[in-house]
Structure formats: C-alpha cells, structure tokens
Design an enzyme around this catalytic site. Structure first.
Site, PDB file in Angstrom:
ATOM      1  N   LYS A 107       0.495  15.666  51.581  1.00 11.51           N
ATOM      2  CA  LYS A 107      -0.239  16.899  51.281  1.00 11.51           C
ATOM      3  C   LYS A 107       0.579  18.158  51.592  1.00 11.51           C
ATOM      4  CE  LYS A 107      -4.810  14.855  51.686  1.00 11.51           C
ATOM      5  NZ  LYS A 107      -4.519  13.430  51.996  1.00 11.51           N
TER       6      LYS A 107
HETATM    7  C1  LIG Z   1      -5.087  12.427  51.236  1.00 12.21           C
HETATM    8  C2  LIG Z   1      -4.416  11.130  51.425  1.00 12.21           C
HETATM    9  C3  LIG Z   1      -4.547  10.082  50.481  1.00 12.21           C
HETATM   10  C4  LIG Z   1      -5.447  10.183  49.271  1.00 12.21           C
HETATM   11  O1  LIG Z   1      -5.022  11.097  48.306  1.00 12.21           O
HETATM   12  P1  LIG Z   1      -6.023  11.629  47.161  1.00 12.21           P
HETATM   13  O2  LIG Z   1      -5.265  12.630  46.400  1.00 12.21           O
HETATM   14  O3  LIG Z   1      -7.202  12.213  47.896  1.00 12.21           O
HETATM   15  O4  LIG Z   1      -6.428  10.433  46.359  1.00 12.21           O
HETATM   16  C5  LIG Z   1      -3.830   8.920  50.686  1.00 12.21           C
HETATM   17  N1  LIG Z   1      -3.049   8.763  51.776  1.00 12.21           N
HETATM   18  C6  LIG Z   1      -2.912   9.726  52.717  1.00 12.21           C
HETATM   19  C7  LIG Z   1      -2.069   9.474  53.899  1.00 12.21           C
HETATM   20  C8  LIG Z   1      -3.588  10.937  52.568  1.00 12.21           C
HETATM   21  O5  LIG Z   1      -3.455  11.870  53.514  1.00 12.21           O
END
Ligand SMILES: *Cc1c(COP(=O)(O)O)cnc(C)c1O
Length: 432
Positions: A107
């Site tokens: 993210k």
């Molecule tokens: C947010 C997150 C996900 C999921 O991603 P999405 O875009 O919400 O499907 C998967 N793995 C980790 C470690 C995350 O932080």
C-alpha cells in the site's frame, strides 16, 4: 480525464475533485470515463524503460492535464523510490515482492502517490484536507508514512486497540507532525463504522474537507497498476503466458491489474486468491453475489466480507459474468492450508513468504494443476516480519528485522484513546 460515479447519480468530475472527495456525493466510487490502450511500442520496448518512465506513461491519461507533465514525472519518481523485484521460485511460479517500501506493505505506492497529488493540488491554496482512515493494520502505517509532512493535509488514523501487531502500531503512532492516531476501544469494524459516519455527518463535512485514503480513492487505487507492468518488464523475455495470483481483500489491487490489461498489457489470466472470506470465489461459482460479515484469519488484511472494489471490476466487464469468468478464477483457502503453504514454500524454495503471499501461492498452485504451461506470479504484499508471530511459529526460525522496522520499534507510541463516534467528532471539530 473525467471521472463518473458508479452510482450514476452524481455529476462527472475532474481528477482533482475525485481525489479530494474520495467518494462521489452520491456515495458511489469514481471510475475513469475512458481507458485508452497504450501503443504496442510501449510494451515492445518496456525493458529499456525505467520504472518511473513506465509509470508516468501509464498514469498520464488518468491525470490528464491537471498536473503538468514535469510535475507528474517528479511525483511518480518520488513515489517509486524503491525496488519491485520478481523472484523466480521455479519456471512455473514467481513472487513479485511489493514490500520494499518504507512501511513494507504494498500500500506504500498508492499512499505515496495520493499524498503527492494532494500536495500538488494544495500548493496554491490554503485549503486544508483531512484524511480520515480506519485500519486493521497495514493501511494506517502506509498512509501515515506517505502523508508525513505533506502541506495542507492532516491525517487521522483510527485503529482498534490491542488488535494490530506491535510493529504495525509503532508504524502509525510514532510519526507525529500532521499524523494523529486515535486508539479505538473496539474492533476494526467499529473504526470503519465511525469513519463512515463521519463522511455522512453534514455538520462535520460542512466545516471541513474530509477524504478517504483507502482504495476507494482513485489516487490510491490506480497506481497499483504499475506492479503488473514492472513484472512484465522482468519476465517478458522468458515466459509467454503470464498469469497473476493476487491475494485479495477489497479487490483494489487486482482491479488495478485489470486496468493494466485494458491498457494492453498481455496478461493471460487473473487469480483472486482469498482466505476464508470468499464472497468472490462463491460468486464465480454461483453467479450470486452475497456479501457476508468478515471472519478473522491469519492473513488479516484480506478479512473483508464485502469487497469495495468489486463494483469497479463489474464495470470493467460491463457486468458480463461470462466475460469476467473467462479472465478471472478465484480460490479460497483456510488458515491451515495457509500455514502448510508457508512451510512448503520455505522447504521447497528456501523462501520465506508472509501469510498473504502464501494465499497467493496456493492460488497459483491450484491454477497450475489445469494450466501447466503458464507462468504464475503471486503478489507478495507484505514483508514476512510484519506477521512475525505466525511466520516464526510455523517455520520455526527467527526472521531478521529489516531496517525500516528496526527504525520504529524503539520509538515512543503517542495515541489518543476514544471509544465513541461523539469523541471522534469532538476531536475533529476542535483539532484546528
Ligand atoms: C491490503 C492488503 C491486501 C489486499 O489488497 P486489496 O487491494 O484490498 O485486495 C493483501 N495483502 C496485504 C498485506 C494487504 O495489506
């Protein structure tokens, strides 16, 4: 570029307005009016381009002329100041490591890009934007770090007391400056409910510009399409049929991958790999979409019972179920299977995955049973040390802490405890 609301009851708007609002006035998610494929030459010569050139070319149409090219180039370059290596485990499976950013979560890219866009838009005015975000762990740290010191933006993070890992808590409570952590006496759903209530509270929204920093915001969602381009750049000379297995929660990441495919990236197929929160797995089997309350798992960033970006995926396929099913498979795995996968990956490849990556690996394996000639890239969305207790317990070795984590572990936590919406509201109205 104009954006429209998927609820179709709000006017079209600019990139800037969509980023500042987060959600459209009719509560719909914003979606770009057009997705224009990139020229063939872009993909043909992609291996000669730097990551930031690739990203700039790909994101340009979504920003339009609202940020001048030179500024956009700088924003993209600053956003991508770390690596995105593809590690080939064998000739069938690779791991795309998305955890080399400052908070070691994928993210980071979306948060950094969104922060820099807001900073650009705030350059010439005195408007203040308050980013309000609820986190079950990883989003909070990435957003806090991405927005630290950004002019004209305050960040308020709500997290459930005692329910995020020690490392995650440090990442969101130790930065200071324009970042405030509110420690909620409750669970993640309580944090999320308070944030939702704030967005519809007219007394609040008439006094301050609130925006969201989760993947409903286009500036956090769209830059994720870069990952798929970067992997293609690394693998195109070796493999013809490239498939992505994406550990999915809110389905923002995988939906961005599908946008990359619309841009012309030759991706053969997508796999949405889920834990026991399997709304989409069930949907593809039964054609019936049934949101559920989320259940807790060891891959907790994917504990989502009603994925907010699924409506964007439907839009990409004009709600054509069969067309979607041609391009997307989805499998769901239990915590036991995930633990076994962590062990198998370590034993077979001497590679340490995190629980989310392990779910992606399982999806890859399952798909390969029927498609043995393809190459599947699973997205490793977090560094294993962010889920240290699970990983060390299963693999039974000590994992060395990376520098980014060491840097926060001894800092002092600062948070404001709250236990109700009215306390959140009072805080927001009085913060300045
Ligand atoms: C947010 C997150 C996900 C999921 O991603 P999405 O875009 O919400 O499907 C998967 N793995 C980790 C470690 C995350 O932080």
């Amino acid at each position: 570029m104009k954006y429209y609301s998927l609820n179709k009851k709000a006017p079209k708007t600019t990139f800037e307005d969509a980023v500042v609002r987060g959600l459209a006035p009719d509560k719909g998610l914003y979606f770009p009016e057009y997705i224009t494929p990139l020229p063939y030459s872009f993909f043909d010569s992609i291996e000669n381009k730097s990551n930031s050139e690739i990203a700039f070319e790909a994101i340009k149409q979504f920003v339009g002329d609202e940020i001048p090219e030179n500024d956009l180039r700088t924003i993209v370059k600053d956003t991508l100041s770390f690596d995105f290596p593809v590690v080939e485990l064998d000739f069938k499976i690779s791991s795309l490591e998305l955890f080399h950013g400052p908070t070691m979560a994928f993210k980071d890219v979306g948060a950094r890009f969104m922060a820099r866009c807001l900073e650009y838009f705030n350059k010439n005015n005195s408007r203040k934007v308050t980013v309000l975000v609820a986190t079950s762990g990883d989003t909070g740290g990435a957003v806090a770090n991405g927005f630290l010191g950004v002019k004209g933006v305050d960040v308020v993070i709500l997290y459930p007391s005692g329910k995020v890992s020690a490392i995650q808590e440090k990442q969101l409570t130790t930065l200071g400056q324009n970042i405030t952590a509110l420690e909620v006496d409750g669970v993640f759903d309580d944090c999320q409910d308070m944030v939702k209530q704030a967005f519809v509270d007219e007394e609040l929204t008439s006094k301050m510009q609130l925006t969201s920093a989760n993947s409903i915001n286009i500036a956090r969602w769209l830059p994720q399409l870069f990952y798929f381009l970067f992997s293609y750049k690394q693998l195109k000379s070796k493999y013809e049929n490239i498939v992505f297995s994406v550990p999915s929660g809110n389905f923002g990441n995988i939906c961005a991958g599908m946008v990359a495919q619309k841009l012309g990236l030759p991706i053969k197929h997508f796999i949405a790999s889920n834990n026991s929160n399997c709304v989409v797995t069930n949907y593809l089997e039964t054609k019936s979409y049934q949101p559920k309350a989320s259940v807790q798992t060891i891959s907790n960033a994917m504990d989502v019972g009603n994925p907010s970006n699924f409506i964007r995926i439907k839009e990409l396929y004009n709600s054509d179920f069969n067309e979607l099913k041609e391009n997307l498979s989805s499998y769901s795995f239990s915590d036991d299977e995930t633990r076994k996968a962590l062990l198998e990956i370590h034993k077979t490849y001497n590679y340490i995955a995190d629980p989310h990556g392990a779910v992606g690996y399982l999806g890859a394996k399952k798909y390969l049973q029927n498609n043995p000639g393809d190459h599947v890239v699973f997205l490793e969305t977090a560094h294993p040390t962010k889920f240290l207790d699970v990983v060390e317990d299963v693999i039974n070795i000590r994992v060395e802490l990376p520098e980014q984590i060491k840097a926060v572990i001894d800092k002092e936590k600062v948070s404001i405890p709250i236990s109700s919406y009215s306390e959140l509201k009072t805080y927001l109205l009085n913060k300045n």
